[in-house]
Design an enzyme around this catalytic site. Sequence first.
Site, PDB file in Angstrom:
ATOM      1  N   ALA A   1       0.868  -1.177   0.000  1.00  0.00           N
ATOM      2  CA  ALA A   1       0.000   0.000   0.000  1.00  0.00           C
ATOM      3  C   ALA A   1       0.905   1.228   0.000  1.00  0.00           C
ATOM      4  O   ALA A   1       2.064   1.158   0.422  1.00  0.00           O
ATOM      5  CB  ALA A   1      -0.891  -0.024   1.231  1.00  0.00           C
TER       6      ALA A   1
ATOM      7  N   GLY B   1       0.712  -4.869   1.042  1.00  0.00           N
ATOM      8  CA  GLY B   1      -0.488  -4.987   0.202  1.00  0.00           C
ATOM      9  C   GLY B   1      -0.250  -5.778  -1.071  1.00  0.00           C
ATOM     10  O   GLY B   1      -1.202  -6.322  -1.650  1.00  0.00           O
TER      11      GLY B   1
HETATM   12  N1  CAA Z   1       4.470   3.156  -1.083  1.00  0.00           N
HETATM   13  C1  CAA Z   1       4.796   4.291  -1.724  1.00  0.00           C
HETATM   14  N2  CAA Z   1       5.858   4.394  -2.537  1.00  0.00           N
HETATM   15  C2  CAA Z   1       6.633   3.313  -2.698  1.00  0.00           C
HETATM   16  C3  CAA Z   1       6.350   2.092  -2.050  1.00  0.00           C
HETATM   17  C4  CAA Z   1       5.213   2.040  -1.212  1.00  0.00           C
HETATM   18  N3  CAA Z   1       4.822   0.918  -0.586  1.00  0.00           N
HETATM   19  N4  CAA Z   1       7.309   1.214  -2.386  1.00  0.00           N
HETATM   20  C5  CAA Z   1       8.136   1.843  -3.213  1.00  0.00           C
HETATM   21  N5  CAA Z   1       7.744   3.111  -3.408  1.00  0.00           N
HETATM   22  C6  CAA Z   1       8.386   4.146  -4.222  1.00  0.00           C
HETATM   23  C7  CAA Z   1       9.589   4.718  -3.523  1.00  0.00           C
HETATM   24  O1  CAA Z   1       9.211   5.730  -2.594  1.00  0.00           O
HETATM   25  C8  CAA Z   1      10.370   5.269  -4.694  1.00  0.00           C
HETATM   26  O2  CAA Z   1       9.805   6.485  -5.102  1.00  0.00           O
HETATM   27  P1  CAA Z   1      10.764   7.742  -5.440  1.00  0.00           P
HETATM   28  O3  CAA Z   1      11.576   7.290  -6.617  1.00  0.00           O
HETATM   29  O4  CAA Z   1       9.808   8.847  -5.751  1.00  0.00           O
HETATM   30  O5  CAA Z   1      11.619   7.974  -4.223  1.00  0.00           O
HETATM   31  C9  CAA Z   1      10.085   4.263  -5.797  1.00  0.00           C
HETATM   32  O6  CAA Z   1       8.905   3.560  -5.398  1.00  0.00           O
HETATM   33  C10 CAA Z   1      11.203   3.239  -5.960  1.00  0.00           C
HETATM   34  O7  CAA Z   1      11.441   2.660  -4.702  1.00  0.00           O
HETATM   35  P2  CAA Z   1      12.891   2.518  -4.031  1.00  0.00           P
HETATM   36  O8  CAA Z   1      13.774   3.634  -4.495  1.00  0.00           O
HETATM   37  O9  CAA Z   1      12.726   2.374  -2.573  1.00  0.00           O
HETATM   38  O10 CAA Z   1      13.394   1.161  -4.716  1.00  0.00           O
HETATM   39  P3  CAA Z   1      14.433   0.114  -4.119  1.00  0.00           P
HETATM   40  O11 CAA Z   1      14.715  -0.844  -5.204  1.00  0.00           O
HETATM   41  O12 CAA Z   1      15.585   0.813  -3.483  1.00  0.00           O
HETATM   42  O13 CAA Z   1      13.633  -0.642  -2.940  1.00  0.00           O
HETATM   43  C11 CAA Z   1      11.750  -1.768  -1.976  1.00  0.00           C
HETATM   44  C12 CAA Z   1      12.542  -1.427  -3.256  1.00  0.00           C
HETATM   45  C13 CAA Z   1      12.604  -2.673  -1.100  1.00  0.00           C
HETATM   46  C14 CAA Z   1      10.498  -2.505  -2.397  1.00  0.00           C
HETATM   47  C15 CAA Z   1      11.411  -0.475  -1.221  1.00  0.00           C
HETATM   48  O14 CAA Z   1      10.835   0.451  -2.134  1.00  0.00           O
HETATM   49  C16 CAA Z   1      10.457  -0.675  -0.092  1.00  0.00           C
HETATM   50  O15 CAA Z   1      10.863  -1.147   0.957  1.00  0.00           O
HETATM   51  N6  CAA Z   1       9.186  -0.297  -0.295  1.00  0.00           N
HETATM   52  C17 CAA Z   1       8.180  -0.366   0.746  1.00  0.00           C
HETATM   53  C18 CAA Z   1       7.732  -1.791   0.990  1.00  0.00           C
HETATM   54  C19 CAA Z   1       6.734  -1.833   2.115  1.00  0.00           C
HETATM   55  O16 CAA Z   1       7.052  -1.537   3.256  1.00  0.00           O
HETATM   56  N7  CAA Z   1       5.508  -2.244   1.788  1.00  0.00           N
HETATM   57  C20 CAA Z   1       4.426  -2.343   2.768  1.00  0.00           C
HETATM   58  C21 CAA Z   1       3.624  -1.090   2.772  1.00  0.00           C
HETATM   59  S1  CAA Z   1       2.454  -1.041   4.089  1.00  0.00           S
HETATM   60  C22 CAA Z   1       1.115  -1.928   3.540  1.00  0.00           C
HETATM   61  O17 CAA Z   1       1.124  -2.505   2.473  1.00  0.00           O
HETATM   62  C23 CAA Z   1      -0.050  -1.931   4.458  1.00  0.00           C
HETATM   63  C24 CAA Z   1      -1.154  -2.855   4.077  1.00  0.00           C
HETATM   64  O18 CAA Z   1      -1.099  -4.024   4.326  1.00  0.00           O
HETATM   65  C25 CAA Z   1      -2.379  -2.315   3.544  1.00  0.00           C
END
Ligand code: CAA
Length: 258
Positions: free
Chosen positions: A63, A108
């Site tokens: 998400a 998500g």
């Molecule tokens: N929400 C919003 N933006 C996200 C995102 C997320 N879940 N995951 C990635 N992005 C965005 C990043 O902010 C980044 O945007 P910018 O270029 O504008 O900075 C872009 O996508 C690329 O991401 P990264 O630069 O971080 O890419 P990476 O290869 O270095 O890392 C990753 C990849 C490990 C997946 C990392 O992006 C990450 O940890 N993302 C979050 C994962 C996460 O925690 N997901 C759970 C969310 S909470 C949820 O889902 C609740 C629920 O159950 C409803």
Amino acid sequence: MSFVAAERQGAVEIITINRPEALNALNADVLGDLKAAFEAVDQQAVRCVIVTGAGSKSFVAGADIAAMSTMTQAEAEAFGKLGNDIFRMIETFPLPVIAAVNGFALGGGCELSMCCDFRICSENAMFGQPEVGLGITPGFGGTQRLARLVGPGMAKQLIYTARNIKAEEALRIGLVNAVYPAEELMPAALKIAAGIAKNAPIAVRHCKQAINEGLETGMDQAVVIEEKLFGKCFETHDQKEGMGAFLEKRKEKNFTNC
Ligand code: CAA
């Protein structure tokens, strides 16, 4: 539908989450487009749906954290309900839905894959529920479906530790059915979908309903659900066609979805 693309290939609908600049993270707009894409599926012509993510890196990275970061309690609860309602619609969608997980399936994203009937993935796939590291619980069904899929002990360990797992571990714990080199993932998904599509569509739909509804109840009630759906097949043309083909030693079957 800018955040979700839908494409028909024969009897298969491919639904692609298309927000690669945010690794296909789910905000309310993406969720709305996903719902609309499922609602638009032609349930007469289509036999199987494949859900995947745009780009080579991510299925869905969760998400949208930026969108969630300022939510109030009431807003977060409503956002959880929005996701849960759509994922439940996918879970109970009359047609089989395959998740072709082509990279990150976190939070998500893992939850989206789990509301599909089954999951296959690429070698670079990564699964996990990182929510507790963000100070929240999984909010789109993760606490419920992960426990049902891999057992409560494994689900609790993964969720409490917020540890992401690679494709091979996901395969070992039964979260995915198979792992493919990235370029072979969609051909494999299409091949599985074609294998489903050649069978009697009403029978396939009834199987999905029987398995889903049966798992939600006790065995005594579950076998009654199966009996009713088994019986209903005998009102169909396709039952006569399928059994007729066997008895006439015919390979070709003309299933008409009625
Ligand atoms: N929400 C919003 N933006 C996200 C995102 C997320 N879940 N995951 C990635 N992005 C965005 C990043 O902010 C980044 O945007 P910018 O270029 O504008 O900075 C872009 O996508 C690329 O991401 P990264 O630069 O971080 O890419 P990476 O290869 O270095 O890392 C990753 C990849 C490990 C997946 C990392 O992006 C990450 O940890 N993302 C979050 C994962 C996460 O925690 N997901 C759970 C969310 S909470 C949820 O889902 C609740 C629920 O159950 C409803």
